[in-house]
Design a protein around this motif. Structure first.
Motif, PDB file in Angstrom:
ATOM      1  N   SER A 157      30.653  40.968  51.374  1.00 14.26           N
ATOM      2  CA  SER A 157      31.949  41.276  50.790  1.00 14.26           C
ATOM      3  C   SER A 157      31.767  42.105  49.519  1.00 14.26           C
ATOM      4  O   SER A 157      32.513  43.051  49.243  1.00 14.26           O
ATOM      5  CB  SER A 157      32.657  39.955  50.492  1.00 14.26           C
ATOM      6  N   ARG A 158      30.753  41.759  48.731  1.00 15.76           N
ATOM      7  CA  ARG A 158      30.490  42.475  47.488  1.00 15.76           C
ATOM      8  C   ARG A 158      30.039  43.914  47.782  1.00 15.76           C
ATOM      9  O   ARG A 158      30.472  44.851  47.129  1.00 15.76           O
ATOM     10  CB  ARG A 158      29.406  41.725  46.715  1.00 15.76           C
ATOM     11  N   ASP A 159      29.170  44.067  48.786  1.00 13.46           N
ATOM     12  CA  ASP A 159      28.698  45.412  49.142  1.00 13.46           C
ATOM     13  C   ASP A 159      29.861  46.293  49.570  1.00 13.46           C
ATOM     14  O   ASP A 159      29.936  47.473  49.222  1.00 13.46           O
ATOM     15  CB  ASP A 159      27.651  45.346  50.258  1.00 13.46           C
ATOM     16  N   MET A 208      49.177  49.609  38.223  1.00 14.05           N
ATOM     17  CA  MET A 208      48.023  50.460  38.554  1.00 14.05           C
ATOM     18  C   MET A 208      47.135  49.792  39.606  1.00 14.05           C
ATOM     19  O   MET A 208      46.658  50.443  40.533  1.00 14.05           O
ATOM     20  CB  MET A 208      47.205  50.752  37.287  1.00 14.05           C
ATOM     21  N   GLN A 209      46.945  48.470  39.463  1.00 14.68           N
ATOM     22  CA  GLN A 209      46.034  47.784  40.379  1.00 14.68           C
ATOM     23  C   GLN A 209      46.635  47.620  41.777  1.00 14.68           C
ATOM     24  O   GLN A 209      45.907  47.634  42.759  1.00 14.68           O
ATOM     25  CB  GLN A 209      45.638  46.413  39.826  1.00 14.68           C
ATOM     26  N   THR A 210      47.964  47.424  41.848  1.00 12.94           N
ATOM     27  CA  THR A 210      48.544  47.300  43.193  1.00 12.94           C
ATOM     28  C   THR A 210      48.533  48.664  43.887  1.00 12.94           C
ATOM     29  O   THR A 210      48.284  48.753  45.082  1.00 12.94           O
ATOM     30  CB  THR A 210      49.984  46.723  43.138  1.00 12.94           C
ATOM     31  N   PHE A 403      31.849  41.637  31.022  1.00  5.94           N
ATOM     32  CA  PHE A 403      31.940  41.928  32.458  1.00  5.94           C
ATOM     33  C   PHE A 403      30.932  41.083  33.239  1.00  5.94           C
ATOM     34  O   PHE A 403      30.625  41.376  34.379  1.00  5.94           O
ATOM     35  CB  PHE A 403      31.663  43.405  32.725  1.00  5.94           C
ATOM     36  N   ASN A 404      30.410  40.048  32.583  1.00  5.01           N
ATOM     37  CA  ASN A 404      29.362  39.234  33.162  1.00  5.01           C
ATOM     38  C   ASN A 404      28.071  40.066  33.283  1.00  5.01           C
ATOM     39  O   ASN A 404      28.065  41.261  32.972  1.00  5.01           O
ATOM     40  CB  ASN A 404      29.784  38.700  34.533  1.00  5.01           C
ATOM     41  N   LYS A 405      26.996  39.445  33.732  1.00  8.75           N
ATOM     42  CA  LYS A 405      25.728  40.150  33.978  1.00  8.75           C
ATOM     43  C   LYS A 405      25.137  39.562  35.256  1.00  8.75           C
ATOM     44  O   LYS A 405      25.626  38.560  35.761  1.00  8.75           O
ATOM     45  CB  LYS A 405      24.764  39.891  32.818  1.00  8.75           C
ATOM     46  N   ILE A 409      27.915  40.397  38.365  1.00 11.66           N
ATOM     47  CA  ILE A 409      28.514  41.294  37.369  1.00 11.66           C
ATOM     48  C   ILE A 409      29.762  41.948  37.972  1.00 11.66           C
ATOM     49  O   ILE A 409      29.827  42.182  39.182  1.00 11.66           O
ATOM     50  CB  ILE A 409      27.475  42.352  36.903  1.00 11.66           C
ATOM     51  N   CYS A 410      30.751  42.206  37.117  1.00 10.32           N
ATOM     52  CA  CYS A 410      32.024  42.743  37.611  1.00 10.32           C
ATOM     53  C   CYS A 410      31.815  44.073  38.355  1.00 10.32           C
ATOM     54  O   CYS A 410      31.335  45.039  37.759  1.00 10.32           O
ATOM     55  CB  CYS A 410      32.959  42.960  36.425  1.00 10.32           C
ATOM     56  N   PRO A 411      32.170  44.140  39.628  1.00  6.15           N
ATOM     57  CA  PRO A 411      31.987  45.404  40.354  1.00  6.15           C
ATOM     58  C   PRO A 411      33.014  46.461  39.935  1.00  6.15           C
ATOM     59  O   PRO A 411      32.893  47.633  40.281  1.00  6.15           O
ATOM     60  CB  PRO A 411      32.185  45.003  41.820  1.00  6.15           C
ATOM     61  N   GLY A 412      34.039  46.026  39.171  1.00  2.00           N
ATOM     62  CA  GLY A 412      35.088  46.980  38.764  1.00  2.00           C
ATOM     63  C   GLY A 412      34.866  47.541  37.368  1.00  2.00           C
ATOM     64  O   GLY A 412      35.737  48.227  36.836  1.00  2.00           O
ATOM     65  N   VAL A 419      39.721  53.948  33.665  1.00  2.00           N
ATOM     66  CA  VAL A 419      41.187  53.816  33.639  1.00  2.00           C
ATOM     67  C   VAL A 419      41.657  53.440  32.223  1.00  2.00           C
ATOM     68  O   VAL A 419      42.618  54.012  31.697  1.00  2.00           O
ATOM     69  CB  VAL A 419      41.659  52.767  34.678  1.00  2.00           C
ATOM     70  N   LEU A 420      40.936  52.500  31.590  1.00  3.46           N
ATOM     71  CA  LEU A 420      41.328  52.094  30.236  1.00  3.46           C
ATOM     72  C   LEU A 420      41.168  53.253  29.253  1.00  3.46           C
ATOM     73  O   LEU A 420      41.994  53.435  28.359  1.00  3.46           O
ATOM     74  CB  LEU A 420      40.486  50.894  29.775  1.00  3.46           C
ATOM     75  N   THR A 421      40.096  54.048  29.412  1.00  2.82           N
ATOM     76  CA  THR A 421      39.889  55.191  28.510  1.00  2.82           C
ATOM     77  C   THR A 421      41.067  56.159  28.643  1.00  2.82           C
ATOM     78  O   THR A 421      41.598  56.652  27.636  1.00  2.82           O
ATOM     79  CB  THR A 421      38.561  55.918  28.848  1.00  2.82           C
TER      80      THR A 421
HETATM   81  C1  HEM Z   1      38.525  45.107  31.375  1.00  8.79           C
HETATM   82  C2  HEM Z   1      38.544  44.843  32.665  1.00  8.79           C
HETATM   83  C3  HEM Z   1      37.694  43.818  33.363  1.00  8.79           C
HETATM   84  C4  HEM Z   1      36.909  42.824  32.851  1.00  8.79           C
HETATM   85  C5  HEM Z   1      36.676  42.467  31.395  1.00  8.79           C
HETATM   86  C6  HEM Z   1      36.322  42.117  33.971  1.00  8.79           C
HETATM   87  C7  HEM Z   1      35.468  41.040  33.857  1.00  8.79           C
HETATM   88  C8  HEM Z   1      34.902  40.369  34.918  1.00  8.79           C
HETATM   89  C9  HEM Z   1      34.043  39.215  34.811  1.00  8.79           C
HETATM   90  C10 HEM Z   1      33.614  38.543  33.525  1.00  8.79           C
HETATM   91  C11 HEM Z   1      33.700  38.835  36.070  1.00  8.79           C
HETATM   92  C12 HEM Z   1      32.813  37.655  36.475  1.00  8.79           C
HETATM   93  C13 HEM Z   1      33.677  36.489  36.757  1.00  8.79           C
HETATM   94  C14 HEM Z   1      32.868  35.299  37.170  1.00  8.79           C
HETATM   95  O1  HEM Z   1      31.917  35.429  37.941  1.00  8.79           O
HETATM   96  O2  HEM Z   1      33.228  34.211  36.743  1.00  8.79           O
HETATM   97  C15 HEM Z   1      34.353  39.736  36.984  1.00  8.79           C
HETATM   98  C16 HEM Z   1      34.241  39.655  38.340  1.00  8.79           C
HETATM   99  C17 HEM Z   1      34.914  40.481  39.196  1.00  8.79           C
HETATM  100  N1  HEM Z   1      35.693  41.561  38.862  1.00  8.79           N
HETATM  101 FE1  HEM Z   1      36.132  42.207  37.001  1.00  8.79          FE
HETATM  102  N2  HEM Z   1      36.751  42.700  35.128  1.00  8.79           N
HETATM  103  C18 HEM Z   1      37.584  43.742  34.807  1.00  8.79           C
HETATM  104  C19 HEM Z   1      38.221  44.584  35.684  1.00  8.79           C
HETATM  105  C20 HEM Z   1      38.096  44.551  37.025  1.00  8.79           C
HETATM  106  C21 HEM Z   1      38.714  45.474  37.948  1.00  8.79           C
HETATM  107  C22 HEM Z   1      39.597  46.646  37.537  1.00  8.79           C
HETATM  108  C23 HEM Z   1      38.368  45.092  39.214  1.00  8.79           C
HETATM  109  C24 HEM Z   1      38.695  45.721  40.542  1.00  8.79           C
HETATM  110  C25 HEM Z   1      38.936  46.978  40.736  1.00  8.79           C
HETATM  111  C26 HEM Z   1      37.517  43.923  39.076  1.00  8.79           C
HETATM  112  C27 HEM Z   1      36.985  43.220  40.133  1.00  8.79           C
HETATM  113  C28 HEM Z   1      36.173  42.108  40.013  1.00  8.79           C
HETATM  114  C29 HEM Z   1      35.698  41.335  41.154  1.00  8.79           C
HETATM  115  C30 HEM Z   1      36.022  41.578  42.608  1.00  8.79           C
HETATM  116  C31 HEM Z   1      34.892  40.314  40.631  1.00  8.79           C
HETATM  117  C32 HEM Z   1      34.140  39.239  41.419  1.00  8.79           C
HETATM  118  C33 HEM Z   1      32.713  39.693  41.636  1.00  8.79           C
HETATM  119  C34 HEM Z   1      31.846  38.658  42.326  1.00  8.79           C
HETATM  120  O3  HEM Z   1      32.138  37.481  42.251  1.00  8.79           O
HETATM  121  O4  HEM Z   1      30.833  39.074  42.909  1.00  8.79           O
HETATM  122  N3  HEM Z   1      37.373  43.622  37.754  1.00  8.79           N
HETATM  123  N4  HEM Z   1      35.061  40.664  36.252  1.00  8.79           N
END
Ligand code: HEM
Length: 461
Positions: A157-159, A208-210, A403-405, A409-412, A419-421
Motif C-alpha cells: 500500500s505504501r509503495d 486542496m486534499q479532496t 514528518f516522522n522518520k 516516514i510521511c510519504p506526503g 503546496v505549503l510553500t
Molecule cells: C505538514 C504536513 C504533514 C505533516 C506534518 C505530516 C506528518 C506525518 C507524520 C508525523 C506521519 C507519521 C504518523 C505515524 O506513523 O504515526 C505521517 C504519515 C503519513 N502521512 Fe503525512 N504529514 C503531512 C502531510 C501529508 C500529506 C499532504 C499526505 C498525503 C498526500 C500525507 C500522507 C501520509 C500518510 C499516507 C501517512 C502514513 C504513512 C505510513 O503509515 O506508512 N501526509 N505524516
C-alpha cells in the motif's frame, strides 16, 4: 412441608455449589492473569539485561497503583482539561528523558531521548510496530488502508502511494492551488477585522486534499456547498475525532457506543467509493484504448481496485490535518513576530515579486521554507520562533521528526512542502500585516494533530 424443606435445602445446596464454582473460576482467571504478567515481566527483564538497559525511573506518585487505574484516570483528566502537553513536559522534567508508567496493567515507557527515538523509528522499527494499536482504530473506515495494515500488505500500500506521489510536477497543479487560495481570500474579512484563520486554513487544506485524492474538491470554502458534501465533511470530522478519542481510551473503548461512528464511516466510504469507481473505470477505459480488448482480469479486479482506491483516498484525507495546523500555527507565530513577518514578506517580494510563483521559483523561496519548518517547532529552544536557525540546519537531520522518520516516514512530505510553500508565498504576497486578536493562551486540542482549542484569531491587511 417436608417436601418444601427438601426443595429449599437442595436449592440452597445448588446455589452454594454455583457460588464455589464461580469463586474457583475467578481465582483461576486471576492466577492465569498473574502468571502471564510474571512471565511477561521476566521476558522483558531478560531482554533488558541482553541489551544492557539501565534501571528506568518509574512514577513514584503511582507506586501503589498496581492495576494502573489511578494513572489512567489522571491521563484522562489531563486530556479533558486540555493540559496533556504541560503534564507530559512536567513528567519528563521530573523523571528525565525516559521513564516507565503502569497504565491499566500495561507497562508503558515514555521517552523523548533522541537516540531512543531514532532507534524506535528506524533501527528497531520492526520491534515497535504500532499497527496492533492502530488497526482497531482505523480498520472500520479503511479496512485495507495504510494506517490499518502492517507487514507486506502495508509495504504494498505504501509503495502504491509513494509511486503516486513521486512525480510532483504531474500531481500538483499550481493553477488549482491558486483557485483554492482565491476561495480562501474570499473568506478573509476586509480591513483587518478579526476572524478565525484556523477554521479557514482547515477548509482550504481540505479543499486542496479532496481535489487531489478524489479529483473533486468538497468546496469547504464555498458559501454554497452542496448538502451532500457538507454531510461528508461532517462525517469525516466526526469519525476522525472518534478515532482519536478511542486511541486515548485504549481497551476501554469497547465500553462506548459505536453506532454513530459506524454510520459516519459507512456514509464517508460510500461518498469516496463513487469517486474511486470513476477513477478506476477511467483507468480501465484508458487501458482499453491503449491495449485494445481489456484483459478479463481487468474486470475481475475492478471491485478490488475500487476498494483499494477508496482506502487510499480516505487515508490521505485522514492524514490531511497537519497541512492546516501547519498553516494556522504559522499565523499564530507570525501574529506575534513582526520581525519575522516583515522578513518573510520582503524575501518573497525579492524572489518572485507579486505574481504567483512558478515551479522554478518555488525551489528558491528559502525563507518561506525555513518559516514552514520552524512552524513545526524544533531546535534547542523550541518555544522560540526563529526561522533563521534553519540556515545551518536541515530537515534531513535525525532529530527533525514532524514528518516522522524511518520506514513510516510521511510519504506526503515533499508534496506537503511544495503546496505549503505555494500557499504561504501567496498569503504573504497578499497581506503585509497580521494583527493578533488572540486574548487567550494557546490551548491544546488533541485531534489527529495538535490544534489551538481557542482558534487562531487574527486580522489580515
Ligand atoms: C505538514 C504536513 C504533514 C505533516 C506534518 C505530516 C506528518 C506525518 C507524520 C508525523 C506521519 C507519521 C504518523 C505515524 O506513523 O504515526 C505521517 C504519515 C503519513 N502521512 Fe503525512 N504529514 C503531512 C502531510 C501529508 C500529506 C499532504 C499526505 C498525503 C498526500 C500525507 C500522507 C501520509 C500518510 C499516507 C501517512 C502514513 C504513512 C505510513 O503509515 O506508512 N501526509 N505524516
Amino acid at each position: 412441608m417436608n417436601q418444601a424443606t427438601t426443595h429449599f435445602s437442595s436449592g440452597a445446596l445448588d446455589q452454594e455449589r454455583l457460588f464455589k464454582t464461580c469463586i474457583l473460576v475467578l481465582v483461576g482467571i486471576a492466577v492465569s492473569f498473574l502468571a502471564q504478567k510474571l512471565l511477561q515481566v521476566h521476558r522483558l527483564r531478560a531482554l533488558e539485561r541482553l541489551h544492557g538497559c539501565g534501571e528506568l525511573p518509574s512514577e513514584s506518585e503511582f507506586q501503589y497503583d498496581f492495576l494502573g487505574i489511578a494513572k489512567a484516570i489522571q491521563l484522562a483528566s489531563h486530556f479533558r482539561k486540555r493540559t496533556s502537553l504541560v503534564y507530559t513536559n512536567a513528567l519528563f522534567m521530573k523523571y528525565g528523558e525516559t521513564y516507565v508508567s503502569n497504565v491499566i496493567g500495561h507497562r508503558l515507557i515514555f521517552t523523548c531521548n533522541a537516540d531512543n527515538t531514532k532507534h524506535l523509528l528506524s533501527t528497531a522499527f520492526v520491534d515497535f510496530d504500532s499497527s496492533p494499536l492502530r488497526k482497531p482504530l482505523f480498520e472500520y473506515i479503511t479496512p485495507h488502508g495504510i494506517f490499518t495494515l502492517d507487514g507486506p500488505d502495508w509495504k504494498k500500500s505504501r509503495d502504491q502511494l509513494r509511486s503516486r506521489l513521486s512525480n510532483l510536477r504531474k500531481i500538483i497543479h499550481l493553477d488549482s492551488c491558486e483557485q483554492h487560495f482565491q476561495a480562501f481570500l474570499r473568506r478573509v474579512p476586509p480591513k483587518g477585522q478579526a476572524f478565525d484563520v484556523q477554521s479557514c486554513t482547515f477548509a482550504l487544506s481540505l479543499d486542496m486534499q479532496t481535489q487531489f485524492s478524489l479529483g473533486e474538491s468538497v468546496d469547504a470554502q464555498s458559501f454554497s456547498q452542496s448538502k451532500e458534501k457538507k454531510r461528508f465533511v461532517e462525517d469525516l470530522l466526526f469519525l476522525k475525532e472518534r478515532i482519536v478519542q478511542d486511541g486515548f481510551r485504549g481497551p476501554l473503548r469497547r465500553f462506548f457506543p459505536k453506532e454513530r461512528f459506524h454510520q459516519s464511516c459507512l456514509r464517508a466510504r460510500e461518498y469516496v467509493t463513487r469517486y474511486a469507481t470513476r477513477q478506476v473505470e477511467q483507468q480501465i477505459s484508458n487501458n482499453e484504448k491503449n491495449d485494445g480488448i481489456p484483459p478479463a482480469s481487468a474486470f475481475n479486479m475492478r471491485d478490488r481496485e475500487i476498494s483499494q482506491c477508496t482506502d487510499q483516498a480516505l487515508s490521505i484525507l485522514l492524514a490531511n490535518d497537519s497541512m492546516s495546523t501547519t498553516l494556522s500555527g504559522l499565523f499564530f507565530c507570525l501574529a506575534q513576530d513582526d520581525r519575522a513577518l516583515k522578513k518573510l514578506r520582503a524575501s518573497i517580494i525579492a524572489t518572485v515579486g507579486s505574481t504567483p510563483p512558478t515551479w522554478g521559483q518555488l525551489g528558491s523561496l528559502h525563507y518561506v521554507r525555513w518559516v514552514i519548518q520552524e512552524g513545526k517547532e524544533f531546535g534547542d529552544d523550541p518555544e522560540k520562533f526563529y526561522p533563521e536557525r534553519w540556515e545551518d540546519l536541515s530537515p534531513e537531520m535525525p532529530g527533525y521528526i514532524p514528518f516522522n522518520k524511518g520506514p513510516r516516514i510521511c510519504p506526503g512530505q515533499q508534496y506537503a512542502v511544495i503546496v505549503l510553500t505555494y500557499i504561504v508565498t501567496r498569503m504573504f504576497q497578499t497581506f503585509s500585516s497580521v494583527s493578533n486578536y488572540n486574548t487567550k493562551e494557546w490551548t491544546e486540542r488533541i485531534s489527529m494533530t495538535l490544534e489551538n482549542e481557542n482558534g487562531v484569531l487574527v486580522g489580515l491587511e
